[in-house]
Design a protein around this motif. Structure first.
Motif, PDB file in Angstrom:
ATOM      1  N   ILE A 173       0.820  -1.219   0.000  1.00 17.60           N
ATOM      2  CA  ILE A 173       0.000   0.000   0.000  1.00 17.60           C
ATOM      3  C   ILE A 173       0.851   1.265   0.000  1.00 17.60           C
ATOM      4  N   PHE A 174       2.173   1.129   0.213  1.00 20.47           N
ATOM      5  CA  PHE A 174       3.050   2.315   0.230  1.00 20.47           C
ATOM      6  C   PHE A 174       3.057   2.965  -1.148  1.00 20.47           C
ATOM      7  N   ARG A 175       3.259   4.287  -1.174  1.00 19.24           N
ATOM      8  CA  ARG A 175       3.323   5.036  -2.416  1.00 19.24           C
ATOM      9  C   ARG A 175       4.586   5.895  -2.469  1.00 19.24           C
ATOM     10  N   ARG A 176       5.101   6.054  -3.680  1.00 22.82           N
ATOM     11  CA  ARG A 176       6.318   6.832  -3.888  1.00 22.82           C
ATOM     12  C   ARG A 176       6.146   8.260  -3.362  1.00 22.82           C
ATOM     13  N   GLY A 177       7.087   8.688  -2.544  1.00 20.65           N
ATOM     14  CA  GLY A 177       7.106  10.050  -2.039  1.00 20.65           C
ATOM     15  C   GLY A 177       6.070  10.361  -0.986  1.00 20.65           C
ATOM     16  N   LYS A 178       5.259   9.373  -0.601  1.00 20.62           N
ATOM     17  CA  LYS A 178       4.196   9.599   0.381  1.00 20.62           C
ATOM     18  C   LYS A 178       4.573   8.982   1.724  1.00 20.62           C
ATOM     19  N   PRO A 179       4.070   9.542   2.827  1.00 24.92           N
ATOM     20  CA  PRO A 179       4.375   8.983   4.144  1.00 24.92           C
ATOM     21  C   PRO A 179       3.889   7.541   4.272  1.00 24.92           C
ATOM     22  N   ALA A 180       4.723   6.713   4.879  1.00 24.79           N
ATOM     23  CA  ALA A 180       4.377   5.324   5.185  1.00 24.79           C
ATOM     24  C   ALA A 180       4.634   5.125   6.677  1.00 24.79           C
ATOM     25  N   ILE A 181       3.571   5.105   7.460  1.00 19.86           N
ATOM     26  CA  ILE A 181       3.657   5.034   8.918  1.00 19.86           C
ATOM     27  C   ILE A 181       3.597   3.572   9.341  1.00 19.86           C
ATOM     28  N   ALA A 235       9.685   0.105   1.005  1.00 24.25           N
ATOM     29  CA  ALA A 235       9.720   1.560   1.136  1.00 24.25           C
ATOM     30  C   ALA A 235      10.917   2.150   0.399  1.00 24.25           C
ATOM     31  N   SER A 236      12.067   1.489   0.529  1.00 24.99           N
ATOM     32  CA  SER A 236      13.279   1.976  -0.125  1.00 24.99           C
ATOM     33  C   SER A 236      13.178   1.859  -1.640  1.00 24.99           C
ATOM     34  N   ALA A 237      12.604   0.745  -2.113  1.00 25.37           N
ATOM     35  CA  ALA A 237      12.543   0.499  -3.557  1.00 25.37           C
ATOM     36  C   ALA A 237      11.681   1.526  -4.286  1.00 25.37           C
ATOM     37  N   ILE A 238      10.612   1.985  -3.650  1.00 28.05           N
ATOM     38  CA  ILE A 238       9.706   2.910  -4.338  1.00 28.05           C
ATOM     39  C   ILE A 238       9.895   4.357  -3.885  1.00 28.05           C
ATOM     40  N   GLY A 239      10.747   4.573  -2.885  1.00 31.03           N
ATOM     41  CA  GLY A 239      10.973   5.938  -2.414  1.00 31.03           C
ATOM     42  C   GLY A 239       9.861   6.476  -1.530  1.00 31.03           C
ATOM     43  N   ALA A 240       9.251   5.598  -0.722  1.00 33.09           N
ATOM     44  CA  ALA A 240       8.238   6.048   0.241  1.00 33.09           C
ATOM     45  C   ALA A 240       8.931   6.721   1.425  1.00 33.09           C
ATOM     46  N   ASP A 241       8.223   7.606   2.087  1.00 35.44           N
ATOM     47  CA  ASP A 241       8.735   8.322   3.259  1.00 35.44           C
ATOM     48  C   ASP A 241       8.437   7.474   4.499  1.00 35.44           C
ATOM     49  N   LEU A 242       9.327   6.519   4.786  1.00 32.26           N
ATOM     50  CA  LEU A 242       9.100   5.554   5.856  1.00 32.26           C
ATOM     51  C   LEU A 242       9.294   6.194   7.227  1.00 32.26           C
ATOM     52  N   ARG A 243       8.288   5.998   8.102  1.00 25.23           N
ATOM     53  CA  ARG A 243       8.355   6.523   9.466  1.00 25.23           C
ATOM     54  C   ARG A 243       8.005   5.392  10.429  1.00 25.23           C
ATOM     55  N   LEU A 244       8.975   5.020  11.265  1.00 30.07           N
ATOM     56  CA  LEU A 244       8.871   3.836  12.111  1.00 30.07           C
ATOM     57  C   LEU A 244       8.612   4.200  13.564  1.00 30.07           C
ATOM     58  N   ILE A 245       7.745   3.422  14.218  1.00 25.88           N
ATOM     59  CA  ILE A 245       7.539   3.603  15.634  1.00 25.88           C
ATOM     60  C   ILE A 245       8.820   3.215  16.376  1.00 25.88           C
ATOM     61  N   GLY A 246       9.176   3.984  17.369  1.00 24.79           N
ATOM     62  CA  GLY A 246      10.406   3.744  18.112  1.00 24.79           C
ATOM     63  C   GLY A 246      11.609   4.464  17.549  1.00 24.79           C
TER      64      GLY A 246
END
Length: 436
Positions: free
Chosen positions: A187-195, A209-220
């Motif tokens: 469901i991740f999208r390029r350049g969009k936040p991925a929580i 996330a890395s392959a498509i350039g999603a803005d990955l944001r991880l808990i912790g």
């Protein structure tokens, strides 16, 4: 096209496809393109093994508290199909759903080559028809199964949320957390936040996330929470928000879900700004039936749709936090393609008496299958078999003292049937009182 009632539409869409589940986006995308229309709303797509419904409910409650117009699409429903499509916190009416179903039917037959759609695909498209005809500020879409090939993923999101990754639906998603994580991260999208609210996400979630350039944001790492006595604190890129009351939804896991919701709102803060009071009001007012829902009265009755080992472990923790009860009666029913033994092992230490209930739905496990799994898991206490959850719940209420506890869990179907029985009893009681 003949006019149909909602019940007739639901019966129809349940039988037009030979399979109840057929993953893939091609059919949905074709009908979507024929329907046309685009939503001006900010779209949140929420996936995860557990916690999806709670996170969606919190997002909706906070945005409504802030005064935004919000559409919410979730599944499955408990009592009425209308629960799946909400506008500004209210389930849509039958007529509105029927109009949307008719639009989807016309598109799939007349312009898309009589494409076969599953029940979920048809319903997802109908929800989108309703949302695109409203001047919404936000649309929240809950993934049904997996992510990458789920019908919801035919619609692009502005922010993706992944609540957790655990073993479930392995026939469709694979039998490892890595394979399941890869599907959900679809469901991740390029350049969009991925929580991501899973504290230990599979490597393939990072890879996607890395392959498509999603803005990955991880808990912790990028956001999180901390208990502060009777309150809690959320932290993220914008700093700390202290003095937050605990969400109205019960359970330790709800702080992670609430944190994911707040991280998503922070990510879209330019488009959907919310204030501290909006957050406080939303978390205080959020409601979601059957997610560790404790009914008023005695004996205590707990409703929880936990149907996999991770959810059952969370249920066991929450039961432990409730305090002491002399006896805990479990009204327990599951689908046969779930990890019944794993669920029993996760919660067995909190149950003293088991009332195994068969489910009459196509994938329902018999009471004897459940009883064998309970015994095989090494659970202690008496095990009784019943034809259905209503009979099991009636037996539990007869046996339980006012200081005891009844836990209804294992499937949406189990909880829904008991909820219907409780509502029928309440209705009968009101009629008796009115007749006096």
């Amino acid at each position: 096209m003949p006019a149909r009632s909602l019940g007739e539409w639901l019966e129809y869409i349940e039988r037009i496809h030979p399979k109840s589940i057929e993953l893939g986006l091609e059919r949905v995308a074709k009908v979507r393109d024929v329907l046309g229309g685009s939503s001006p709303a900010a779209v949140f797509t929420v996936a995860g093994t557990n916690g999806k419904g709670s996170t969606c409910a919190m997002l909706e409650a906070i945005l409504l508290a802030a005064g935004y117009k919000v559409g919410l699409y979730t599944s499955p429903h408990l009592l009425r199909y209308n629960e799946r499509v909400r506008l500004n916190g209210v389930p849509v009416g039958d007529a509105r759903l029927c109009e949307a179903f008719e639009a989807v039917e016309r598109a799939r037959i007349e312009k898309a080559g009589d494409i076969q759609l599953t029940y979920f695909e048809f319903g997802t498209l109908a929800a989108w028809v309703i949302f695109t005809n409203e001047a919404l500020d936000a649309a929240i879409l809950e993934v049904g199964l997996g992510g990458r090939l789920d019908a919801v993923n035919a619609f692009d999101c502005d922010c993706a949320l992944l609540t957790s990754v655990a073993l479930d639906h392995m026939d469709y998603l694979g039998d490892t957390r890595e394979s399941i994580g890869a599907e959900k991260a679809g469901i991740f999208r390029r350049g969009k936040p991925a929580i991501v609210a899973d504290p230990d996400p599979p490597r393939r979630v990072h890879d996607r996330a890395s392959a498509i350039g999603a803005d990955l944001r991880l808990i912790g790492r990028d956001f999180g929470y901390q208990r502060q006595g009777p309150q809690w604190m959320f932290w993220g890129p914008l700093g700390r928000r202290s003095g937050l009351a605990y969400p109205a939804l019960r359970g330790e896991r709800q702080l992670a879900n609430a944190s994911a919701a707040l991280a998503a709102l922070d990510a879209l803060r330019v488009r959907l700004p919310v204030g501290m009071q909006d957050i406080r009001n939303g978390l205080a007012q959020v409601e979601l039936p059957a997610r560790f829902q404790v009914l008023p009265g005695r004996p205590a009755v707990v409703l929880d749709v936990a149907h996999n080992p991770q959810a059952a472990a969370a249920l066991a923790e929450n039961l432990a936090d409730m305090g002491f009860y002399p006896e805990t009666y479990a009204v327990f029913g599951m689908l046969r393609d779930k990890d019944i033994g794993g669920v029993c092992r996760a919660v067995k230490g909190r149950i003293s008496t088991w009332l195994a209930a068969g489910l009459s739905v196509p994938r329902g496990a018999s009471a004897q299958v459940l009883a064998d799994a309970i015994t095989g898991a090494g659970a202690q206490g008496e095990v009784s078999c019943f034809d259905n959850p209503r009979e099991a719940y009636a037996a539990a209420t007869k046996r339980a003292n006012e200081n005891d506890r009844i836990v209804v869990f294992g499937s949406f179907h189990t909880v829904a049937e008991v909820m219907q029985a409780i509502e029928a009893a309440r209705t009968a009681m009101r009629e008796v009182r009115q007749g006096c």
